[in-house]
Write an enzyme that holds these catalytic residues in place. Structure first.
Site, PDB file in Angstrom:
ATOM      1  N   LYS A 120       0.819  -1.221   0.000  1.00 59.64           N
ATOM      2  CA  LYS A 120       0.000   0.000   0.000  1.00 59.64           C
ATOM      3  C   LYS A 120       0.845   1.259   0.000  1.00 59.64           C
ATOM      4  CE  LYS A 120      -4.496  -1.299   1.858  1.00 59.64           C
ATOM      5  NZ  LYS A 120      -5.534  -0.882   2.810  1.00 59.64           N
ATOM      6  N   LYS A 160      -5.324 -10.604  -6.531  1.00 60.87           N
ATOM      7  CA  LYS A 160      -6.439 -10.753  -5.594  1.00 60.87           C
ATOM      8  C   LYS A 160      -7.630  -9.880  -6.020  1.00 60.87           C
ATOM      9  CE  LYS A 160      -6.108  -8.523  -1.637  1.00 60.87           C
ATOM     10  NZ  LYS A 160      -5.931  -8.047  -0.262  1.00 60.87           N
ATOM     11  N   LYS A 193     -11.103  -4.317  -3.441  1.00 59.03           N
ATOM     12  CA  LYS A 193     -11.948  -3.130  -3.465  1.00 59.03           C
ATOM     13  C   LYS A 193     -11.344  -2.023  -4.308  1.00 59.03           C
ATOM     14  CE  LYS A 193     -13.904  -3.669   1.147  1.00 59.03           C
ATOM     15  NZ  LYS A 193     -13.666  -3.518   2.585  1.00 59.03           N
TER      16      LYS A 193
HETATM   17  P1  AMP Z   1     -10.967  -5.773   3.609  1.00 51.24           P
HETATM   18  O1  AMP Z   1     -11.903  -5.541   2.501  1.00 51.24           O
HETATM   19  O2  AMP Z   1      -9.542  -5.635   3.202  1.00 51.24           O
HETATM   20  O3  AMP Z   1     -11.311  -5.049   4.864  1.00 51.24           O
HETATM   21  O4  AMP Z   1     -11.137  -7.324   3.959  1.00 51.24           O
HETATM   22  C1  AMP Z   1     -12.173  -7.820   4.763  1.00 51.24           C
HETATM   23  C2  AMP Z   1     -12.112  -9.332   4.848  1.00 51.24           C
HETATM   24  O5  AMP Z   1     -12.295  -9.907   3.549  1.00 51.24           O
HETATM   25  C3  AMP Z   1     -10.785  -9.887   5.364  1.00 51.24           C
HETATM   26  O6  AMP Z   1     -11.037 -11.041   6.157  1.00 51.24           O
HETATM   27  C4  AMP Z   1     -10.062 -10.267   4.111  1.00 51.24           C
HETATM   28  O7  AMP Z   1      -9.119 -11.295   4.331  1.00 51.24           O
HETATM   29  C5  AMP Z   1     -11.209 -10.762   3.241  1.00 51.24           C
HETATM   30  N1  AMP Z   1     -10.885 -10.617   1.809  1.00 51.24           N
HETATM   31  C6  AMP Z   1     -10.603  -9.461   1.152  1.00 51.24           C
HETATM   32  N2  AMP Z   1     -10.343  -9.710  -0.149  1.00 51.24           N
HETATM   33  C7  AMP Z   1     -10.461 -11.041  -0.307  1.00 51.24           C
HETATM   34  C8  AMP Z   1     -10.320 -11.930  -1.422  1.00 51.24           C
HETATM   35  N3  AMP Z   1     -10.021 -11.481  -2.639  1.00 51.24           N
HETATM   36  N4  AMP Z   1     -10.520 -13.257  -1.210  1.00 51.24           N
HETATM   37  C9  AMP Z   1     -10.846 -13.739   0.021  1.00 51.24           C
HETATM   38  N5  AMP Z   1     -10.986 -12.967   1.114  1.00 51.24           N
HETATM   39  C10 AMP Z   1     -10.812 -11.638   0.951  1.00 51.24           C
END
Ligand code: AMP
Ligand code: TRP
Length: 342
Positions: free
Chosen positions: A118, A201, A204
């Protein structure tokens, strides 16, 4: 005084930074619902303080926080069973994070791949909050003495750091106060990949909206994105080994398995030998069947913002019954003089 055993307790968080997607759903939300069904206390958090480690438009942040709350409930989190909170409404998270800023070492933070990704080449210009991000995450978890943390694969390193912080705190102060938390990274979709590039991956922040299925996409959009997903020209193999060098094919099969609550082996036993021209419509139908009710319910909940705000306020009251005594004790261990009644 030290504690020797910890009651099992589940905690996890998601950033309200918009674009809640299929990876969040399969890697996190759906798993949170599974944990809620077990006989354990479950606490789920919208981590708005984490979100502002990178710039967020204030009005968008409020909207995304409420949307995320609606997403949790639409996915099956019951705010009576689980404690549903917004991080900034439970001040003990940030208070414990300061102590952890003083426990964690610069070197530990510098090794975090999320920080490196990041902050990129311009680390001098990244916020101090982005660097300290994992200490706040450790505080989120440990301020509940949480023992189990369901997350996607990308959070593994942060959870190892949480453990290091707990161990160093316990060691430095000669206590057994914080538990060594278990990361829970399970299922077929712990790492959902981009629909445009099977080596990246699903995220968002990907500028291409076609790379992800958003929780607010309607049925047509979901079907179209799956139809257009990148694939290779081969038919699906009937054995898992046949997916090894085929990241896009593997991703779509993993998504199917996770949505259908099947193993990858079971999916290939059914779909092995089929072309993508046949498999993609199957996947699109399944994704629409599973996601559309969530999308619809989210939209309905979003119309009643007052109710969402009340759910968060009630969650914060329940949460603080747990966090306030733990923070008080942590302050005492560290040597802070507590206020007396006057
Ligand atoms: P975040 O959107 O970064 O706050 O992620 C929230 C949750 O979603 C966390 O547990 C991440 O590990 C999971 N997560 C985010 N992106 C992915 C993805 N592409 N595949 C699986 N889990 C994800
Ligand atoms: N860092 C997590 C993510 O980006 C979100 C998060 C913050 C979290 N605090 C947490 C996850 C505590 C689990 C437990 O996905």
């Amino acid at each position: 005084m030290s504690e020797t055993s910890f009651t099992p307790r589940v905690f996890s968080g998601i950033q309200p930074s918009g674009n809640l997607h299929l990876g969040n759903y399969l890697g996190a939300l759906k798993r949170f619902v599974d944990w809620q069904a077990k006989d354990m206390e479950t606490i789920y958090c919208m981590v708005d303080l984490h979100a502002i480690t990178v710039w967020q438009d204030p009005a968008d942040l409020k909207k995304s926080t409420r949307e995320l709350c609606a997403g949790f409930i639409a996915a099956g989190i019951d705010p009576e069973k689980s404690i549903l909170i917004n991080q900034s409404q439970v001040p003990e998270h940030a208070q414990l994070a300061w102590i952890f800023n003083c426990v964690a070492r610069m070197g530990w933070m510098q090794r975090m791949t999320q920080w490196k990704d990041k902050a990129g080449k311009n680390a001098q210009n990244a916020s101090l909050g982005l660097f300290a991000y994992p200490a706040l995450m450790a505080a989120d978890i440990l301020v509940y003495h949480a023992t189990h943390v369901p997350v996607g694969e990308d959070q593994k390193q942060h959870l190892e750091l949480t453990r290091d912080i707990a161990i160093k705190f316990n060691h430095d102060y000669g206590v057994n106060f914080f538990p060594e938390t278990e990361p829970v990274i399970e299922g077929a979709a712990t790492r959902v990949m981009s629909l445009r590039d099977g080596t990246k991956k699903m995220s968002k922040s990907d500028p291409s909206d076609a790379s992800r299925i958003n929780l607010i996409d309607d049925a047509d959009t979901i079907a179209k994105k799956i139809r257009k997903a990148k694939t290779d020209p081969e038919a699906l193999p009937s054995e898992v080994e046949g997916l090894e060098a085929r990241p896009e094919a593997r991703n779509l099969v993993n998504i199917y398995a996770a949505l259908a609550d099947m193993t990858v082996e079971q999916v290939l036993a059914e779909a092995g030998g089929r072309q993508f021209s046949e498999f993609k419509p199957m996947l699109a139908d399944l994704a629409v069947a599973k996601m559309s009710p969530i999308t619809t319910e989210m939209a309905r909940l979003m119309e009643n913002q007052d109710e969402i705000d009340k759910i968060l306020a009630r969650g914060a009251l329940r949460a603080r019954e747990i966090t306030a005594p733990i923070l008080r004790k942590a302050y005492d261990i560290v040597g802070m003089v507590a206020p007396v009644e006057i």
